[in-house]
Scaffold this active site. Structure first.
Site, PDB file in Angstrom:
ATOM      1  N   TYR A   1       0.840  -1.192   0.000  1.00 44.78           N
ATOM      2  CA  TYR A   1       0.000   0.000   0.000  1.00 44.78           C
ATOM      3  C   TYR A   1       0.877   1.245   0.000  1.00 44.78           C
ATOM      4  O   TYR A   1       1.870   1.304   0.734  1.00 44.78           O
ATOM      5  CB  TYR A   1      -0.919   0.031   1.233  1.00 44.78           C
ATOM      6  CG  TYR A   1      -2.338  -0.267   0.845  1.00 44.78           C
ATOM      7  CD1 TYR A   1      -3.014   0.569  -0.046  1.00 44.78           C
ATOM      8  CD2 TYR A   1      -3.002  -1.393   1.324  1.00 44.78           C
ATOM      9  CE1 TYR A   1      -4.302   0.283  -0.447  1.00 44.78           C
ATOM     10  CE2 TYR A   1      -4.293  -1.683   0.920  1.00 44.78           C
ATOM     11  CZ  TYR A   1      -4.939  -0.837   0.043  1.00 44.78           C
ATOM     12  OH  TYR A   1      -6.210  -1.111  -0.363  1.00 44.78           O
TER      13      TYR A   1
ATOM     14  N   GLU B   1      -0.576   4.793  -0.566  1.00 42.92           N
ATOM     15  CA  GLU B   1      -1.388   5.986  -0.854  1.00 42.92           C
ATOM     16  C   GLU B   1      -0.548   7.244  -0.637  1.00 42.92           C
ATOM     17  O   GLU B   1       0.230   7.328   0.313  1.00 42.92           O
ATOM     18  CB  GLU B   1      -2.641   6.001   0.028  1.00 42.92           C
ATOM     19  CG  GLU B   1      -3.693   5.054  -0.522  1.00 42.92           C
ATOM     20  CD  GLU B   1      -4.892   4.882   0.383  1.00 42.92           C
ATOM     21  OE1 GLU B   1      -5.194   5.790   1.172  1.00 42.92           O
ATOM     22  OE2 GLU B   1      -5.526   3.820   0.292  1.00 42.92           O
TER      23      GLU B   1
ATOM     24  N   ASP C   1      -6.074  12.860 -25.577  1.00 44.45           N
ATOM     25  CA  ASP C   1      -6.063  11.470 -25.112  1.00 44.45           C
ATOM     26  C   ASP C   1      -5.315  10.680 -26.176  1.00 44.45           C
ATOM     27  O   ASP C   1      -5.854  10.346 -27.222  1.00 44.45           O
ATOM     28  CB  ASP C   1      -7.512  10.976 -24.966  1.00 44.45           C
ATOM     29  CG  ASP C   1      -7.585   9.534 -24.496  1.00 44.45           C
ATOM     30  OD1 ASP C   1      -6.565   8.810 -24.605  1.00 44.45           O
ATOM     31  OD2 ASP C   1      -8.665   9.116 -24.028  1.00 44.45           O
TER      32      ASP C   1
ATOM     33  N   THR D   1      -3.174   5.521 -21.988  1.00 43.11           N
ATOM     34  CA  THR D   1      -2.961   4.218 -21.376  1.00 43.11           C
ATOM     35  C   THR D   1      -1.508   3.845 -21.643  1.00 43.11           C
ATOM     36  O   THR D   1      -0.837   4.459 -22.480  1.00 43.11           O
ATOM     37  CB  THR D   1      -3.884   3.149 -21.992  1.00 43.11           C
ATOM     38  OG1 THR D   1      -3.779   3.231 -23.416  1.00 43.11           O
ATOM     39  CG2 THR D   1      -5.328   3.345 -21.581  1.00 43.11           C
TER      40      THR D   1
ATOM     41  N   LYS E   1      -1.053   0.088 -24.825  1.00 43.25           N
ATOM     42  CA  LYS E   1      -1.334  -0.041 -26.263  1.00 43.25           C
ATOM     43  C   LYS E   1       0.003   0.030 -27.009  1.00 43.25           C
ATOM     44  O   LYS E   1       0.849  -0.821 -26.777  1.00 43.25           O
ATOM     45  CB  LYS E   1      -2.343   1.027 -26.690  1.00 43.25           C
ATOM     46  CG  LYS E   1      -3.715   0.838 -26.000  1.00 43.25           C
ATOM     47  CD  LYS E   1      -4.775   1.735 -26.582  1.00 43.25           C
ATOM     48  CE  LYS E   1      -6.142   1.484 -25.963  1.00 43.25           C
ATOM     49  NZ  LYS E   1      -6.387   2.273 -24.741  1.00 43.25           N
TER      50      LYS E   1
ATOM     51  N   ARG F   1      -1.034  -2.892 -18.322  1.00 41.58           N
ATOM     52  CA  ARG F   1      -2.384  -2.321 -18.401  1.00 41.58           C
ATOM     53  C   ARG F   1      -2.508  -1.228 -17.346  1.00 41.58           C
ATOM     54  O   ARG F   1      -2.423  -1.496 -16.150  1.00 41.58           O
ATOM     55  CB  ARG F   1      -3.398  -3.442 -18.161  1.00 41.58           C
ATOM     56  CG  ARG F   1      -4.827  -3.106 -18.480  1.00 41.58           C
ATOM     57  CD  ARG F   1      -5.594  -4.370 -18.807  1.00 41.58           C
ATOM     58  NE  ARG F   1      -5.167  -4.866 -20.105  1.00 41.58           N
ATOM     59  CZ  ARG F   1      -5.648  -4.459 -21.283  1.00 41.58           C
ATOM     60  NH1 ARG F   1      -6.606  -3.568 -21.317  1.00 41.58           N
ATOM     61  NH2 ARG F   1      -5.190  -4.952 -22.405  1.00 41.58           N
TER      62      ARG F   1
HETATM   63  N1  DSN Z   1     -10.995  -0.205 -25.673  1.00 43.60           N
HETATM   64  C1  DSN Z   1      -9.985   0.632 -26.265  1.00 43.60           C
HETATM   65  C2  DSN Z   1      -9.864   0.398 -27.726  1.00 43.60           C
HETATM   66  O1  DSN Z   1      -9.993  -0.743 -28.124  1.00 43.60           O
HETATM   67  O2  DSN Z   1      -9.598   1.313 -28.476  1.00 43.60           O
HETATM   68  C3  DSN Z   1     -10.220   2.042 -25.962  1.00 43.60           C
HETATM   69  O3  DSN Z   1     -10.339   2.171 -24.576  1.00 43.60           O
END
Ligand code: DSN
Length: 408
Positions: A48, A50, A194, A220, A223, A229
């Protein structure tokens, strides 16, 4: 795990085989390196923490502090950002924290319509973003399938948003962040980019960066960045305190320290030449595959691609995205059905599929393989009800995958 829980072990083993033996063309996916996987499965999951490094609400944080400091410093260097928060658990939570940091309940936000390539968390009515704020949308041009910045500007002038959102989940073209900044300045709005889909391309210099233009950048990390993740927020120093407060204690509790350690590893790897070469090749492969599909008579939204993904409009083939996704899946080619702009079908059926090249590129595939893949997609979609075509393609997919293993 085999002893403690053989059922879950079997599922995980099955997933390893599925990832090794299938052609993954889902544009939002990639393969994390073994070093990232190792950090994610480390004992840092037990801790933890925080708060923020050196200012925690728990004792014993000396080693997780090292991991978070490294993640922050590396992310700042990788993107040239003034401030980074690496604690958001997901892209949606990163967006939520940015909204909380500068918006009040009911403020107007302006994002790209979901069915034109936007994201649920950019103001869709079923999402918190469309329920707590007043969502307005811009869209792509019906004629070109691309963003027309003068149209975006006229919507912005009309709705006077407090925040404009750019950066998308299914937009195959380069985003003009500078033009968005000019519009935001004209109407007195904050600008959030984003970049979840294209973060790896931006880090490698393959897509222009929004860092100079956007007040807030969310992404994110799993990707094109090839990390764990999770997500992060980049912002100008002047917003650092309010963003940090909006993440913790605003919207999250304990950070996932194992994931943050894995983010640090991912950012280190993303500074290496191999990563940059891979990102360049992802775009080369994407253009090659788009060209191949075009020559087989498929219509692509906007006519092609500048990045890692393309959207195939299947209406000319009298197919839906749902049917195409299932048929390709039987042949071991994994894509996702996707709405196309002005789609007459529902989001569960759709008229399109989204295809991305990050995974096949990480496996080392290039021009020749893109041509093979394009040919196999055409074969399956031209013989949709023919089981022998699908099983023939499945065999060739397997051979191709075995020549380019992922996890050995
Ligand atoms: N689910 C993602 C995508 O496939 O583009 C976006 O959050």
């Amino acid at each position: 795990m085999a002893d403690a829980d053989p059922d879950v072990k079997r599922a995980v083993d099955g997933e390893i085989v599925r990832q090794n033996d299938g052609l993954e063309l889902i544009a939002s996916e990639s393969y994390a390196s073994m070093a990232v996987l190792e950090a994610m499965s480390s004992v840092m999951t037990n801790k933890y923490a925080e708060g923020y490094p050196h200012k925690r609400y728990y004792g014993g944080c000396e080693f997780v502090d090292v991991a978070e400091d490294l993640a922050v410093e590396r992310a700042k260097k990788l993107f040239g950002a003034e401030h980074v928060n690496v604690q958001p658990h997901s892209g949606t939570q990163a967006n939520m924290a940015v909204y909380l940091s500068v918006l009040n309940y009911g403020d107007t936000i302006l994002g790209l319509n979901l069915s034109h390539g936007g994201h649920l968390s950019h103001g869709h009515p079923v999402n918190f973003s469309g329920r707590l704020y007043k969502p307005e949308y811009y869209q792509v041009s019906e004629k070109t399938g691309m963003l027309d910045m003068s149209e975006v500007a006229s919507v912005a002038r009309r709705v006077k948003p407090k925040l404009i959102i750019c950066g998308y989940s299914a937009y195959p073209r380069t985003v003009d962040f500078k033009a968005f900044r000019e519009i935001a300045d004209e109407v007195g709005a904050f600008l959030m980019a984003d970049i979840a889909h294209i973060a790896g391309l931006i880090a490698a210099g393959v897509h222009p960066s929004p860092v100079k233009y956007a007040d807030f950048i969310t992404t994110t990390t799993h990707k094109t960045l090839r990390g764990p993740r999770g997500a992060m927020i980049l912002c100008k120093e002047q917003y650092a305190k309010q963003v940090d407060k909006a993440v913790f204690p605003g919207t999250q509790g304990g950070p996932f320290m194992h994931t943050i350690a894995a983010k640090a590893v991912c950012f280190k790897l993303a500074m290496e030449t191999d990563f940059q070469d891979c990102m360049r090749q992802i775009v080369v492969n994407s253009k090659r595959l788009a060209g191949n599909l075009n020559s087989s008579g498929f219509n692509l939204v906007s006519g092609g691609t500048d990045n890692h993904l393309m959207l195939v409009d299947l209406r000319g083939r009298k197919l839906t995205g749902k049917v195409a996704e299932a048929a390709l899946g039987e042949a071991g080619i994994i894509v996702n059905k996707n709405t196309i702009p002005f789609d007459p079908e529902t989001p569960f059926v759709t008229s399109g599929i989204r295809i991305g090249t990050p995974c096949v590129t990480i496996r080392g595939m290039k021009d020749a393989e893109m041509d093979l893949i394009g040919g196999m997609i055409n074969e399956v979609l031209s013989n949709i009800g023919d089981a022998s075509v699908k099983s023939g393609v499945r065999k060739r997919v397997l051979e191709l995958c075995r020549r380019h293993p992922v996890y050995v």
